[in-house]
Design a protein around this motif. Sequence first.
Motif, mmCIF file in Angstrom:
data_model
loop_
_atom_site.group_PDB
_atom_site.id
_atom_site.type_symbol
_atom_site.label_atom_id
_atom_site.label_comp_id
_atom_site.label_asym_id
_atom_site.label_seq_id
_atom_site.Cartn_x
_atom_site.Cartn_y
_atom_site.Cartn_z
ATOM 1 N N PRO A 96 4.666 -2.416 -3.748
ATOM 2 C CA PRO A 96 3.641 -1.791 -2.896
ATOM 3 C C PRO A 96 4.222 -1.055 -1.693
ATOM 4 C CG PRO A 96 2.975 -4.008 -3.501
ATOM 5 C CD PRO A 96 4.399 -3.855 -3.944
ATOM 6 N N SER A 97 5.395 -1.496 -1.220
ATOM 7 C CA SER A 97 5.971 -0.871 -0.029
ATOM 8 C C SER A 97 6.297 0.600 -0.249
ATOM 9 C CB SER A 97 7.239 -1.618 0.397
ATOM 10 O OG SER A 97 8.286 -1.417 -0.546
ATOM 11 N N ILE A 98 6.497 0.999 -1.504
ATOM 12 C CA ILE A 98 6.793 2.413 -1.793
ATOM 13 C C ILE A 98 5.666 3.300 -1.263
ATOM 14 C CG2 ILE A 98 7.105 4.116 -3.631
ATOM 15 C CD1 ILE A 98 8.411 1.910 -5.300
ATOM 16 N N GLY A 99 4.444 2.895 -1.541
ATOM 17 C CA GLY A 99 3.303 3.697 -1.091
ATOM 18 C C GLY A 99 3.171 3.712 0.416
ATOM 19 N N LEU A 100 3.340 2.549 1.055
ATOM 20 C CA LEU A 100 3.171 2.489 2.504
ATOM 21 C C LEU A 100 4.277 3.259 3.225
ATOM 22 C CD1 LEU A 100 1.477 1.335 4.810
ATOM 23 C CD2 LEU A 100 3.044 -0.608 4.872
#
Length: 288
Positions: A96-100
Amino acid sequence: IATLGRVMFRYLGLLIFPLPTFLNLEHDVPASRAAFEPLMTTPALLGVLILALGAILLRKRAPLLAWGMLFFLLHHAVEAGHPQIEIMFEHRNYMPSIGLIFALALVAAWLLRNASSRLRLSACVAVICVLGACTLVRNEAWQTEKSLYYDAALKSPALARPSSNYALELVQELPSEGDDGSLRTDEQKRKAHEGIRYAERAVKNDPKFYDAWGILGDLYFRVGRYDDSLVALEHWTREYTREYPEGGDNDRHVRIAFQYARAYHFRADTRTGESAQSDYGNAITWYA
């Protein structure tokens, strides 16, 4: 599901402020039991809904920013929909950190769009220096398994597993059972007593955590507390049998039998020969 909002904002905090103080192998996140128990349960859920609604409203004006925000939220929502052993684990934040991070990069580019090249360079250098310093500090905790479990035990004192794992690391630094396990130096005795403190904390936090009972039984035996060792080992066998009624790890059975045999041998001086023989028979039963 009620805990999701609080966990989501913790994940956000880890990415925006990845300070070593916040990073932990095992996070202690109490489950939400009511709308305001803990207090931030409902506000956190509302915050997640606002972020999701904001991303949807931005899908036309700023599609890439909206994509980054929704990527983060939806990936966490997928895992949040399934029952998990642990409420929060940092590795669940990796994808998920990729998107943030993508969304944060877009925001930073927008904020610095009119800035001079010197200011942009200074901002980049500052971010790199801060993140680099945090990485160096965090690497201290990751140097060995012992240092990592010690860090987790300090940051999550209410969880059983970090304290149990650290106690196990201390046991592994003591003389092996093949050398009769006796403690010969003050440093070895100090490690044994420190291990006892952490193992006792583990079983206090979770009396069903059978590994901690086994470690505690071993350590009690090494410091000469044979009665306490037997009690701990009995807890170990009871909780292990409850978890695996049809049998489990054979190595664990062998270790339990060995521990029993050692403790019974040292108690034979104060018990009748018949009782000692019965105890030895119990150990053989576990071995089988």
